[in-house]
Design a protein around this motif. Structure first.
Motif, short mmCIF file in Angstrom:
data_model
loop_
_atom_site.label_atom_id
_atom_site.label_comp_id
_atom_site.label_asym_id
_atom_site.label_seq_id
_atom_site.Cartn_x
_atom_site.Cartn_y
_atom_site.Cartn_z
N VAL A 1 8.27 -36.38 47.71
CA VAL A 1 9.20 -35.58 46.91
C VAL A 1 10.39 -35.18 47.79
O VAL A 1 10.35 -35.32 49.01
CB VAL A 1 8.55 -34.30 46.33
N VAL A 2 11.41 -34.65 47.12
CA VAL A 2 12.59 -34.12 47.82
C VAL A 2 12.91 -32.75 47.24
O VAL A 2 12.81 -32.54 46.03
CB VAL A 2 13.80 -35.07 47.65
N ASP A 3 13.25 -31.82 48.11
CA ASP A 3 13.80 -30.52 47.73
C ASP A 3 15.18 -30.40 48.34
O ASP A 3 15.43 -30.93 49.44
CB ASP A 3 12.93 -29.37 48.26
N SER A 4 16.07 -29.70 47.66
CA SER A 4 17.36 -29.39 48.26
C SER A 4 17.18 -28.26 49.26
O SER A 4 16.55 -27.23 48.95
CB SER A 4 18.37 -29.00 47.20
N VAL A 5 17.74 -28.42 50.45
CA VAL A 5 17.65 -27.36 51.44
C VAL A 5 18.45 -26.14 50.99
O VAL A 5 18.27 -25.03 51.52
CB VAL A 5 18.13 -27.87 52.82
N CYS A 6 19.31 -26.32 49.99
CA CYS A 6 20.10 -25.21 49.45
C CYS A 6 19.35 -24.41 48.39
O CYS A 6 19.83 -23.37 47.95
CB CYS A 6 21.40 -25.73 48.84
N ALA A 7 18.21 -24.91 47.92
CA ALA A 7 17.47 -24.24 46.84
C ALA A 7 16.85 -22.95 47.35
O ALA A 7 16.54 -22.80 48.54
CB ALA A 7 16.39 -25.16 46.28
#
Length: 616
Positions: A458-464
């Motif tokens: 998976v990928v998460d935005s580091v800005c989230a």
């Protein structure tokens, strides 16, 4: 240890046949009307696989740039939910909102069972960048992919970074709390997890607060170092080159961290593109194995004065128009994972990619990227559990801002104020991370699991504001692989003349090679051909029967469901499992009878359907 419940098979069918013959041959005679004939049994065709205990080896590779420091508190939140699962309310429909558990509130129970045995390793993406002119990058090899970066005296004197890593969840760090740290952390969420690590010679703790504080210390030691961050190469050095999958007696610095049967979760956190430059001194045969040509060193990309590259700006050198082109100074992604790892010729080919850490078991590797992508992750309309990788790749194509003279940010931290000028500030933004996203895509889509995608990335935005995708992947995959002490159905125990209860099952254990059945542990050698098991490796292993320990009935007061003896053996436990309150049917072992590591236990049972009244 593998634990298999076989509700069908030769043993179960033999008992079924015996029960059927008894039902047909025994008459009622002059028995009273309410007397019952022998019960009718049936085998149940169901096989359930158990892994005990649940094991997770968790590796964090953290951006070494100063801009990463502000994101550590949310990374800390991921670790906290794994170590100290939140609670929900028994009395609220659906459990209500997840919250921190209150030990004095009987209405609280864990939203999910704790992981039995969790190891946590932290790696800095600082590999040095000599010639860059950056003082923090001039240390040769940087931290070189070692698990457990050294907490410096300067960091101990100024613990603000550590406090930021833990947010408001822990006390400010002190020299006492961050000195003498182990290279990796070992936390056991259950008693059996602690016993498992003890058998391996590793000291684990159940102190969640201590583990979280130590993680904050390790995480803080990774950041505010070299601004040229090389997370993918640091990951490869940590786990492959430095022998993390080798026994702890090895000479490499990270030996003894990875366990063969454990799930491996890799979490890469970066605020920008991976800058893993080709350093031919660390090629390890990769270039000849994949291209047939010697390695082309690219460490000159660090030097602002170098004319070898298309851009004078060092940052832009890491954003070539095409990945893995002649103008790309970084290692090809194939070094870490080919599009199809098993298509590589094993003779003379590159077999030291990340998939080599779990040979034959790619499903045991999880990869999560917390990096420079838009906050809104595009999901596949056909399957809301899968990322639309093509759409995500389009969103991370680097865009050069001519007005400002640098790569445009791909996201800005949620809840932060927009920059005052049209051009970016380095605070609270992230740059596109194509290479990291491409590696995540390969872990998700490469046909590694029996010719099909593993869907393990998976990928998460580091800005989230919250790294929810990363946490969800780890919890879902870990739960699928373990934590299944709970049997799939309830058995009706038989009460004997002694007033104690047993279930109609036989437990057999296939021991590790060279280990004999030990009566002192409730094991007895099975005579004949059934007493030996030969697996695919051709090595014979002894098969033992394990004593069943009777339990007290439900009406025995405080002793209800407890084993009637402390003799070595297994028993059927109908009490509420404190680790899974929904389970009231499981198999447990007394202290002297716990299965050995690498053992396989089979439970072969018959299921009583009903009793037959005489004369019916």
């Amino acid at each position: 240890m593998q634990f298999t419940l076989a509700l069908s098979g030769s043993f179960a069918m033999n008992r079924l046949a015996l029960a059927s013959m008894l039902s047909l041959s025994l008459g009622c005679g002059a028995a009273p009307v309410d007397r019952r004939c022998p019960a009718v049994y049936s085998a149940v065709s169901e096989v359930v696989r158990f892994e005990s205990p649940t094991q997770l080896d968790l590796v964090f590779v953290i951006d070494s740039a100063p801009s990463a420091a502000e994101h550590l508190s949310r990374l800390f939140g991921v670790v906290q939910e794994l170590i100290d699962p939140p609670c929900i309310s028994r009395s609220t429909p659906g459990g209500g909102t997840r919250h921190r558990c209150d030990p004095n509130n009987a209405d609280d129970f864990r939203a999910y069972p704790p992981i039995d045995s969790l190891r946590v390793g932290v790696v800095s993406a600082d590999l040095g960048a000599r010639g860059s002119g950056l003082r923090a990058c001039e240390t040769p090899r940087g931290l070189d992919g070692r698990i457990g970066p050294r907490v410096t005296a300067a960091l101990l004197r100024s613990p603000s970074t550590i406090t930021a890593a833990a947010g408001s969840l822990t006390q400010s760090a002190s020299e006492a709390s961050c000195s003498d740290l182990p290279a990796f952390l070992s936390f056991c969420g259950t008693t059996r997890g602690c016993q498992f690590e003890e058998e391996l010679g590793v000291t684990a703790t159940r102190n969640a607060a201590l583990t979280l504080q130590q993680f904050a210390c390790h995480a803080a030691a990774t950041v505010e170092r070299c601004a040229i961050s090389q997370p993918l190469e640091a990951l490869w050095r940590a786990l492959v080159e430095h022998g993390a999958d080798q026994p702890s007696v090895g000479s490499e610095p990270n030996t003894g961290f990875l366990r063969q049967e454990a799930m491996l979760a890799i979490v890469v956190m970066s605020t920008g593109e991976d800058q893993s430059v080709r350093d031919c001194s660390r090629d390890a045969g990769f270039s000849m194995a994949t291209s047939g040509a010697p390695c082309r060193d690219a460490t000159s990309a660090f030097a602002p004065a170098s004319t070898q590259w298309s851009h004078a700006d060092v940052e832009r050198r890491f954003y070539p128009e095409t990945l893995d082109s002649a103008l790309d100074p970084t290692w090809p992604i194939e070094r870490y994972l080919p599009n199809n790892p098993y298509a590589v010729d094993p003779v003379g080919g590159w077999n030291r990619n990340l998939a080599s850490l779990k040979p034959g078991h790619p499903e045991r590797i999880l990869f999560a990227a917390i990096t420079g992508v838009p906050v809104s992750i595009p999901w596949d309309d056909r399957d809301r559990e899968s990322i639309d990788w093509r759409a995500l790749a389009r969103s991370t194509v680097p865009r050069f801002d001519d007005r400002c003279g640098h790569i445009a940010a791909v996201c800005q931290r949620e809840t932060t104020e927009p920059p005052s000028s049209a051009c970016r500030s380095d605070a609270s933004i992230a740059l596109p991370a194509r290479r990291i996203v491409e590696l995540a895509r390969r872990f998700d889509e490469a046909p590694m699991c029996n010719g099909a995608p593993c869907r393990n990335s998976v990928v998460d935005s580091v800005c989230a504001d919250r790294f929810a995708n990363t946490l969800r992947l780890i919890l879902r995959k870990t739960a699928q692989r373990g934590g299944a002490r709970c049997l799939p159905r309830v058995f009706v125990p038989d009460r004997g003349s002694d007033g104690l209860e047993r279930i109609p099952c036989e437990a057999r254990e296939i021991l590790p090679p060279g280990q004999p059945c030990d009566a002192a542990r409730g094991r007895h050698r099975i005579d004949g051909p059934d007493g030996v098991f030969v697996g695919d490796d051709g090595v014979p292993r002894e098969v033992c029967s394990i004593d069943q320990i009777a339990t007290h009935p439900a009406d025995a007061g405080a002793r209800s469901f407890a084993p009637a003896s402390d003799a070595p053996g297994w028993y059927y436990d109908r009490s509420i499992d404190p680790e899974n309150p929904t389970c009231t049917q499981r198999i447990e072992f007394t202290n002297r009878a716990r299965p050995s590591l690498s053992a396989i236990v089979r439970l072969e049972c018959t299921q009583r359907l009903y009793d037959v009244p005489c004369g019916s």
